[in-house]
Scaffold this motif. Structure first.
Motif, PDB file in Angstrom:
ATOM      1  N   UNK A  97       0.835  -1.204   0.000  1.00 16.58           N
ATOM      2  CA  UNK A  97       0.000   0.000   0.000  1.00 16.58           C
ATOM      3  C   UNK A  97       0.867   1.250   0.000  1.00 16.58           C
ATOM      4  N   UNK A  98       0.275   2.367  -0.421  1.00 16.43           N
ATOM      5  CA  UNK A  98       0.979   3.647  -0.432  1.00 16.43           C
ATOM      6  C   UNK A  98      -0.020   4.761  -0.142  1.00 16.43           C
ATOM      7  N   UNK A  99       0.298   5.609   0.838  1.00 14.96           N
ATOM      8  CA  UNK A  99      -0.514   6.777   1.159  1.00 14.96           C
ATOM      9  C   UNK A  99       0.325   8.024   0.894  1.00 14.96           C
ATOM     10  N   UNK A 100      -0.292   9.003   0.258  1.00 17.10           N
ATOM     11  CA  UNK A 100       0.375  10.253  -0.089  1.00 17.10           C
ATOM     12  C   UNK A 100      -0.487  11.395   0.432  1.00 17.10           C
ATOM     13  N   UNK A 101       0.151  12.410   0.984  1.00 14.71           N
ATOM     14  CA  UNK A 101      -0.545  13.618   1.430  1.00 14.71           C
ATOM     15  C   UNK A 101      -0.073  14.783   0.568  1.00 14.71           C
ATOM     16  N   UNK A 102      -1.027  15.524   0.007  1.00 12.86           N
ATOM     17  CA  UNK A 102      -0.722  16.752  -0.707  1.00 12.86           C
ATOM     18  C   UNK A 102      -1.306  17.888   0.130  1.00 12.86           C
ATOM     19  N   UNK A 103      -0.416  18.728   0.658  1.00 15.58           N
ATOM     20  CA  UNK A 103      -0.826  19.797   1.580  1.00 15.58           C
ATOM     21  C   UNK A 103      -0.674  21.164   0.917  1.00 15.58           C
ATOM     22  N   UNK A 156       8.424  16.831   0.759  1.00 14.12           N
ATOM     23  CA  UNK A 156       8.913  17.191  -0.572  1.00 14.12           C
ATOM     24  C   UNK A 156       8.026  18.309  -1.108  1.00 14.12           C
ATOM     25  N   UNK A 157       8.641  19.379  -1.568  1.00 13.53           N
ATOM     26  CA  UNK A 157       7.892  20.488  -2.151  1.00 13.53           C
ATOM     27  C   UNK A 157       7.715  20.212  -3.639  1.00 13.53           C
ATOM     28  N   UNK A 158       6.481  20.399  -4.115  1.00  8.11           N
ATOM     29  CA  UNK A 158       6.130  20.158  -5.519  1.00  8.11           C
ATOM     30  C   UNK A 158       5.614  21.457  -6.134  1.00  8.11           C
ATOM     31  N   UNK A 189       3.992   9.454   2.219  1.00  7.81           N
ATOM     32  CA  UNK A 189       4.719  10.530   1.545  1.00  7.81           C
ATOM     33  C   UNK A 189       3.994  11.852   1.782  1.00  7.81           C
ATOM     34  N   UNK A 190       4.758  12.895   2.078  1.00  4.70           N
ATOM     35  CA  UNK A 190       4.191  14.230   2.280  1.00  4.70           C
ATOM     36  C   UNK A 190       4.684  15.154   1.172  1.00  4.70           C
ATOM     37  N   UNK A 191       3.723  15.789   0.480  1.00  6.23           N
ATOM     38  CA  UNK A 191       4.011  16.738  -0.582  1.00  6.23           C
ATOM     39  C   UNK A 191       3.403  18.084  -0.211  1.00  6.23           C
ATOM     40  N   UNK A 192       4.163  19.150  -0.397  1.00 11.33           N
ATOM     41  CA  UNK A 192       3.704  20.512  -0.099  1.00 11.33           C
ATOM     42  C   UNK A 192       3.718  21.319  -1.388  1.00 11.33           C
TER      43      UNK A 192
END
Length: 168
Positions: A70-76, A131-133, A108-111
């Motif tokens: 499984x994989x969970x990603x957060x886009x903040x 990680x900044x996107x 994974x955390x993405x900002x």
């Protein structure tokens, strides 16, 4: 004939169910899951509830799913960015440990860089687990195009059940 009898029996027994009958728990296998969460909180502290969603998701995958696949990603891109910035460590001293524990489990955390810039942050101002996107919206679409399910991380004021009088 057997199928007809079974169908009649099942419909008759479900007719006997009523408001005093308990609900059921579905303990079926969850398998592997890929999900992208959108965090866009008004209050920075709402990130705590959002991290609770992630912890609950991981717990369910550990119990009934396939966490390893499984994989969970957060886009903040909301005011939770203040808690994700290492510049605010004094205001939110425990958040890094919570973030690290989740990333150690594969989250994974993405900002969003646009949201960061708007709030006065540079990409290097965030914790190393972030990680900044370029943009939150393009990041959400990217993960969804890869088959990730979208989860809105909306935060509400939670209430607890109030005991009522049992008139039996």
């Amino acid at each position: 004939m057997r199928s007809l009898f079974l169908a009649l029996f099942l419909s008759a027994t479900s007719a006997w169910a009523g408001p005093d009958d308990p609900s059921r728990f579905d303990a079926g296998a969850l398998g592997a899951q890929r999900a992208v969460y959108q965090f866009n909180f008004e209050n920075p502290q709402d990130l705590e509830q959002g991290l609770g969603y992630l912890n609950n998701h991981l717990k369910a995958l550990k119990q009934q799913g396939d966490l390893g696949q499984s994989q969970l990603v957060v886009v903040a891109h909301g005011n939770e960015l203040h808690m994700l910035s290492r510049l605010n460590r004094a205001a939110y001293p425990d958040i890094y440990d919570e973030l690290k524990a989740l990333t150690d489990q594969g989250v994974l955390f993405r900002v969003c860089r646009n949201a960061a810039n708007f709030r006065g942050y540079q990409p290097e101002d965030f914790y190393d687990v972030v990680t900044v996107v370029p943009a939150a919206m393009t990041e959400l679409v990217k993960w969804q195009a890869q088959g990730y399910g979208y989860i809105s991380g909306d935060v509400i004021q939670r209430t607890k059940r109030k005991p009522t009088l049992d008139l039996k």
